[in-house]
Design an enzyme around this catalytic site. Structure first.
Site, PDB file in Angstrom:
ATOM      1  N   GLY A 199       1.125  -1.281  -0.001  1.00 32.86           N
ATOM      2  CA  GLY A 199       0.355  -0.245   0.499  1.00 32.86           C
ATOM      3  C   GLY A 199       0.715   1.297  -0.139  1.00 32.86           C
ATOM      4  O   GLY A 199       2.262   1.263  -0.201  1.00 32.86           O
ATOM      5  N   GLN A 200       0.011   2.240   0.071  1.00 27.14           N
ATOM      6  CA  GLN A 200       0.678   3.718   0.069  1.00 27.14           C
ATOM      7  C   GLN A 200       0.412   4.953   0.943  1.00 27.14           C
ATOM      8  O   GLN A 200      -1.191   4.951   0.757  1.00 27.14           O
ATOM      9  CB  GLN A 200       1.165   4.450  -1.335  1.00 27.14           C
ATOM     10  N   GLY A 201       1.065   5.475   1.299  1.00 23.48           N
ATOM     11  CA  GLY A 201       0.190   6.227   2.333  1.00 23.48           C
ATOM     12  C   GLY A 201       0.953   7.935   3.053  1.00 23.48           C
ATOM     13  O   GLY A 201       0.899   7.520   2.044  1.00 23.48           O
ATOM     14  N   GLY A 232       4.653   7.038   2.737  1.00 29.13           N
ATOM     15  CA  GLY A 232       5.279   6.500   2.006  1.00 29.13           C
ATOM     16  C   GLY A 232       5.106   4.811   1.682  1.00 29.13           C
ATOM     17  O   GLY A 232       3.740   4.889   1.778  1.00 29.13           O
ATOM     18  N   ARG A 233       5.574   4.363   0.384  1.00 30.62           N
ATOM     19  CA  ARG A 233       4.789   2.845   0.137  1.00 30.62           C
ATOM     20  C   ARG A 233       5.306   2.549   0.886  1.00 30.62           C
ATOM     21  O   ARG A 233       6.217   2.611   1.950  1.00 30.62           O
ATOM     22  CB  ARG A 233       5.695   2.845  -0.991  1.00 30.62           C
ATOM     23  N   LYS A 272       8.832   0.110   4.843  1.00 28.68           N
ATOM     24  CA  LYS A 272       7.930   1.115   4.575  1.00 28.68           C
ATOM     25  C   LYS A 272       9.365   2.574   4.372  1.00 28.68           C
ATOM     26  O   LYS A 272      10.502   2.664   5.041  1.00 28.68           O
ATOM     27  CB  LYS A 272       8.261   1.825   6.170  1.00 28.68           C
ATOM     28  N   ASP A 294      -1.181   7.414  17.439  1.00 23.36           N
ATOM     29  CA  ASP A 294      -1.806   7.304  16.179  1.00 23.36           C
ATOM     30  C   ASP A 294      -3.159   6.152  16.538  1.00 23.36           C
ATOM     31  O   ASP A 294      -2.628   4.972  15.297  1.00 23.36           O
ATOM     32  CB  ASP A 294      -0.726   7.452  14.982  1.00 23.36           C
TER      33      ASP A 294
END
Length: 575
Positions: A36-38, A41-42, A57, A155
């Site tokens: 995935g990508q946030g 970063g990837r 990450k 978080d």
């Protein structure tokens, strides 16, 4: 030719992809797929040479002005030392200064995150309260460890709670974490998922109780899965909670759980319970007792894995030792045959050359010696024929030996594979389990304590009334076994590759018409360093010797691992 913006973007992507693969390869990681990508970063699934899976990450810190690399490195140094059963393990980090990317390597949780689990469950109905309480307590135990080490998560949300293949959770993604100097300090940045942020966040005052607020909303959402069917409603409910209006919770769940969630969502952080106070709640006692220990599924898997390893050891270890011994013997034979073949060929060549020179001299002198030199020429021809016969005989003899030797290598290859694979596979499974179990060392008592009162039972043998326990002493043994066994797979795989390459070499004639070959063999007789020789055959022989030395170490590690297991579980065969 004009290059479109899209083509440029694709070329840049390909370049970045290649550069990423090279960097990861340098650290012995191979990309399996992108997860995935946030915003930061990837994320990629990778494997190391031992076939262990990890998450990497990738963060572009050069283009991200808000990314403080030095601060992140300091936090990671602390976080990666937080070994806990319910916290995602940090394996390490590294930097690609040339491209401006930073990489964080962490444990892989195969079953995805809690948000995906919630989305799937919504189609089936509510979660059982027992399941929610188990996850709740596991998260609290992870937070307890963080807070005791002056670390805020900052978080907490379903997307950062991961499910392992064994069914328990791991709290992860500390991209927004903050290490505090003392329990009275405050962090001063607005971070975290919008729908899980506490009122004090908007005042730039984040403390331990802010994590409790976020956890309260997470548990609320586990109970109220249908709230996600309308994101606007979910936002409204959260906005109202910031001004003191507590969200409603389904009567499907106990009053104790509903009350605790509302306490955790108190606007005044002083009114929220701490992690310790939550874990002390009477209605959570059973869940705490159950989860404050090594998970049952790991206990059962460990017993099965130990038994499988023991059976493989008893059945195949002797054959493994024999094949390694034959490996050494056949390597000696290979080197000996190669030496004799080379020497024989060179001897024949020298004799033949001497005969040829003699015959040539006789022929030249013949007009002046009235035929006497013809006798010399005849002798030279005879010597040349003898030299050729010597070289041919050497080639023929050693070719026969070469074919026999190849059959020996083929047999070793088969015997080696048959004997090593069952042991290697069972040890590999055992090693992975031991790594997981050692993360739960906080829940395992010191071996000096009374077993009956403090040890956590890990299983029961088939012998009545015999109960086995895991202690800190046993965990130390497990750690040693896991570390030692980590290199076993690489050594065995490398040895298999050496065997395959030698079988190819065995198909090529050993005779090398170069006196330097003989000289090198005299200088480097029975070397195990392939870098010290240039001949392909000699390199293969040196690699065989090097692999044999490593396999002897493998045998030693396997034997030591079994002895340690037997020391901890004398009745291992009965487990």
């Amino acid at each position: 030719m004009n290059i479109s913006a899209q083509d440029t973007q694709l070329m840049n992507y390909d370049h970045r992809s290649t550069a990423r693969e090279e960097v990861l390869k340098q650290h012995e990681y191979t990309i399996i797929k992108e997860l995935g990508q946030g915003n930061s970063g990837r994320v990629f699934l990778v494997k190391n040479p031992d076939e262990d899976s990890f998450v990497v990450k990738e963060i572009n810190y050069r283009d991200n002005k808000n990314f403080n690399l030095d601060a992140v490195k300091k936090e990671i140094d602390i976080l990666k030392n937080l070994h806990h059963g319910y916290i995602v393990g940090y394996e390490g980090s590294f930097e690609d200064k040339e491209s401006g990317y930073f990489y964080i390597v962490s444990e892989y949780c195969a079953e995805g995150d809690l948000f995906k689990k919630m989305q799937t469950q919504k189609k089936k109905g509510f979660f059982e309260e027992k399941q929610i309480l188990d996850w709740f307590v596991q998260i609290c135990l992870a937070l307890q460890c963080l807070h005791e080490n002056n670390v805020l998560h900052r978080d907490i949300k379903p997307q950062n709670v991961f499910l392992t293949e064994d069914g328990y959770i791991n709290l992860g993604d500390f991209g927004c974490s903050k290490v505090l100097k003392s329990a009275d300090d405050y962090a001063t940045s607005i971070v975290g998922a919008e729908l899980y942020t506490s009122p004090e966040i908007y005042q730039n005052r984040h403390n331990y109780k802010s994590d409790i607020w976020s956890l309260g909303w997470l548990i609320h959402d586990l109970c109220m899965l249908d709230v996600w069917s309308d994101i606007i409603e979910r936002r409204c409910v959260h906005a109202n909670s910031l001004s003191g209006t507590k969200p409603e919770i389904s009567n499907t769940y106990s009053n104790n759980l509903q009350t605790l969630i509302k306490e955790m969502l108190s606007c005044d952080h002083h009114d929220r319970p701490s992690v310790d106070e939550i874990l002390a709640k009477p209605f959570l006692k059973d869940a705490v007792n159950k989860n404050k220990g090594i998970p049952d599924v790991l206990q059962q898997s460990l017993m099965k894995s130990i038994r499988t390893f023991d059976e493989a050891y008893n059945k195949h270890f002797k054959n493994f030792e024999t094949s390694v011994k034959e490996w050494e013997t056949t390597t000696d034979s290979l080197e000996s045959i190669h030496y004799k073949a080379t020497a024989g060929s060179l001897t024949g060549a020298v004799i033949g050359a001497a005969g040829g020179i003699t015959a040539l001299v006789g022929a030249i002198l013949s007009p002046f010696t009235f035929g006497i030199s013809l006798i010399v020429a005849g002798v030279g021809i005879g010597v040349g024929v003898a030299g050729g016969a010597t070289g041919a005989a050497s080639n023929i003899t050693n070719s026969v030996k070469q074919k026999s030797l190849r059959k020996s290598f083929e047999k070793i290859q088969q015997d080696y594979k048959t004997a090593s694979e069952p042991i290697l596979n069972s040890l590999k499974t055992l090693r992975k389990l031991l790594r997981k179990i050692t993360k739960f060392n906080d829940f395992v008592p010191n071996s000096n304590f009374d077993h009956a009162q403090t040890a956590w039972r890990i299983g029961r043998t088939t012998v009545a009334c015999i109960t086995e326990f895991i202690t800190l002493g046993m965990l130390a043994s497990f750690g040693r076994i896991a570390v030692q066994a980590a290199g076993v797979g690489r050594a065995v795989a490398a040895a298999s590759g050496v065997l395959s390459s030698v079988l190819v070499i065995a198909d090529v004639a050993f005779i090398v018409k170069d006196s330097r070959e003989i000289h090198q063999m005299n200088q480097q007789w029975r070397t195990d360093d392939p870098e010290n020789v240039t001949s392909p055959v000699l390199k293969a022989i040196a690699q065989m010797r090097k692999a044999h030395k490593e396999l002897c170490n493998v045998l030693k590690v396997i034997k030591e691992s079994r002895e340690e297991l037997k020391k901890n579980w004398p009745n291992v065969a009965e487990i």
